[in-house]
Design an enzyme around this catalytic site. Structure first.
Site, mmCIF file in Angstrom:
data_model
loop_
_atom_site.group_PDB
_atom_site.id
_atom_site.type_symbol
_atom_site.label_atom_id
_atom_site.label_comp_id
_atom_site.label_asym_id
_atom_site.label_seq_id
_atom_site.Cartn_x
_atom_site.Cartn_y
_atom_site.Cartn_z
ATOM 1 N N CYS A 262 0.803 -1.229 0.000
ATOM 2 C CA CYS A 262 0.000 0.000 0.000
ATOM 3 C C CYS A 262 0.832 1.274 0.000
ATOM 4 O O CYS A 262 0.523 2.224 -0.728
ATOM 5 C CB CYS A 262 -0.984 -0.019 1.159
ATOM 6 S SG CYS A 262 -0.224 -0.059 2.811
ATOM 7 N N HIS A 320 -2.879 1.263 6.756
ATOM 8 C CA HIS A 320 -3.098 1.305 5.312
ATOM 9 C C HIS A 320 -2.755 2.709 4.831
ATOM 10 O O HIS A 320 -2.975 3.698 5.551
ATOM 11 C CB HIS A 320 -4.544 0.959 4.955
ATOM 12 C CG HIS A 320 -4.810 0.961 3.478
ATOM 13 N ND1 HIS A 320 -4.113 0.160 2.604
ATOM 14 C CD2 HIS A 320 -5.666 1.697 2.717
ATOM 15 C CE1 HIS A 320 -4.541 0.377 1.375
ATOM 16 N NE2 HIS A 320 -5.485 1.310 1.418
ATOM 17 N N ASP A 343 -7.164 5.897 -3.717
ATOM 18 C CA ASP A 343 -6.428 4.745 -3.196
ATOM 19 C C ASP A 343 -6.062 3.786 -4.329
ATOM 20 O O ASP A 343 -6.921 3.082 -4.861
ATOM 21 C CB ASP A 343 -7.286 4.027 -2.154
ATOM 22 C CG ASP A 343 -6.513 2.944 -1.411
ATOM 23 O OD1 ASP A 343 -5.369 2.657 -1.798
ATOM 24 O OD2 ASP A 343 -7.057 2.395 -0.435
#
Length: 493
Positions: A262, A320, A343
């Site tokens: 991530c 995250h 994202d």
């Protein structure tokens, strides 16, 4: 990787070119200077043959009116010399982000000639008020556009580690890789003219680029891997530079770079967005929920002895990382302007592709789960309930609900400092006042409730320049329980 040298300009801001006429005086050419033509450079074939999008610009003199919604080219009296002339060219503020080719047409009574002047890259302009990515403060553009250095936060809320990151947007070849990313997107390959037209919109750009950072649907940059051996690639923890990843991808003819997780996906997207002129920052959510079914809850199953059972597709990540990009949202209304969550980590599909956002932070704050894009999924990441179920003989014998664990802490790098800025209050769902501080500046937003969906009262968005002797205000450590009263010229909030 050596970069190709292009003139790089920002939309809505004039740039100058000088035309040299050799040994012949300007008077012989002035009446013949007919028009400049700007076209998207799609291939080596002449744009007249391919029929690609083009725009003709008639050269004007300084006393002539020009339409700000169209390309313009002007010559001022002071810029005319015996052997040369300077032409001022300006694009509309909503021009498409792309590589352009500039051609000059000069026509006389006997001949008409065309000259290739060169190519230039047109980017978004966060310094221009009419651009949808405009940021009002210089400290913001310095940090979120110009800075090529970042700090990532990882770990757990009780054990936070930091990793410096080089965004590398000025390194040779990075701009070319970002432009190449746009050219190989499914949207461009499917309909290049439509793609070019839509590239004026930062919402479209951010959604397209978000999908292109992962390789799940396309010729994207990074392949993700979260377990097993990394011997056939690079372990995600070994990366520290977006430029290195972009160089690998570009040199390999758009084959995915192995491997990312991530924080790597987010850092590369942050670089691409800053390169193209969209203010961006990397944000870490500690105790982030992955709610795949849209229930705004994550179920965890345990035995009576406390052993966790693998019965749910949902999960809680200790941290995250995603990106927030700054832009207006005319598709949603001015109340949703500002920071947008984007994202690039491939988790769930959005409209059939692996991307997520842009979702207004305001929509998360105010629980507007229908706001475009993916507001429900992103809201769950920071505010889902954890439902813990104890199972015995196939039956649920105990059920507890934890409403506080998810999204306990949300960090990004502070402006002008390696210290973390705590964004947790800004993503807190509810009514009242949201306060963001950085440097010597405080942004205060009053929020009101309307029919179950709270929207920002834009009249109460106040930008206050805090004097240095009041800078203690900017060092406040906010928590969910911190009541803050701020007075401004418009009264108390």
């Amino acid at each position: 990787m050596e970069g190709i040298k292009h003139l790089v300009v920002r939309r809505g801001k004039p740039f100058k070119i000088t035309l040299m006429f050799g040994g012949r005086p300007l008077s012989m050419h002035l009446n013949a200077l007919n028009e400049a033509v700007v076209c998207h450079k799609l291939s080596v074939i002449s744009f007249f043959i391919t029929g690609d999008v083009s725009e003709k610009i008639r050269v004007q003199f300084s006393d002539e009116w020009s339409d700000p919604l169209r390309w313009s080219a002007k010559i001022y009296q002071s810029d005319m010399h015996p052997q040369s002339v300077m032409v001022h060219i300006c694009s509309p503020v909503l021009s498409s982000v792309a590589l352009y080719e500039l051609l000059l047409h000069i026509e006389t009574r006997r001949t008409r000639r065309s000259y290739v002047v060169g190519t230039f890259v047109l980017l978004c302009n966060p310094w221009l008020k009419d651009d949808p990515v405009y940021m009002p403060l210089g400290v913001q553009t310095q940090e979120y556009i110009k800075s090529d250095y970042g700090m990532l936060y990882m770990g757990t809320p009780l054990n936070i580690s930091r990793q410096p990151w080089s965004f590398g947007q000025y390194e040779p070849g990075v701009l070319e890789a970002c432009l190449r990313l746009l050219q190989v997107s499914p949207q461009h390959l499917r309909d290049k003219n439509k793609d070019y037209a839509l590239r004026a919109d930062p919402v479209y750009l951010s959604r397209t680029l978000c999908a292109m950072v992962n390789c799940n649907d396309d010729l994207g940059i990074l392949m993700g891997k979260w377990q097993g051996s990394y011997k056939d690639g690079v372990k995600p923890t070994e990366w520290s530079s977006s430029a290195d990843i972009l160089h690998h991808w570009f040199r390999s003819s758009c084959r995915p770079v192995r491997y990312g997780q991530c924080w790597v996906f987010a850092s590369v997207l942050c670089t691409v967005m800053r390169v193209l002129g969209i203010p961006s920052r990397v944000v870490t959510v500690f105790n982030a929920a992955h709610d795949g079914d849209g229930s705004l809850s994550v179920e965890e199953y345990y035995t009576s002895t406390g052993e966790k059972l693998n019965l749910s597709k949902d999960s809680i990540w200790n941290f995250h990382v995603w990106v927030e990009c700054w832009m207006r949202r005319p598709d949603l209304g001015s109340g949703f302007d500002g920071w947008q969550v984007v994202d690039p980590t491939p988790q769930e599909k959005s409209a059939g592709i692996y991307c997520c956002g842009p979702c207004p932070v305001v929509a998360i704050q105010q629980h507007c789960l229908g706001a475009l894009y993916d507001s429900g999924f992103i809201s769950a990441s920071v505010d889902a309930d954890i439902i813990r179920l104890i199972v015995s003989d196939g039956l649920v014998v105990e059920r507890t609900v934890d409403t506080e664990a998810v999204g306990q802490l949300i960090y990004t790098k502070s402006i002008g400092s390696d210290r973390p800025e705590n964004l947790t209050p800004l993503l807190e769902i509810g009514t009242g006042v949201q306060i963001q501080t950085f440097g010597e500046t405080c942004i205060i937003t009053r929020v009101d409730a309307h029919a179950g969906c709270h929207v920002v009262d834009t009249e109460a968005l106040v930008f206050i320049q805090i004097c240095k002797h009041f800078c203690v205000l900017t060092s406040l450590h906010f928590s969910k329980a911190s009541p803050i009263l701020i007075h401004s010229a418009r009264g108390a909030y």
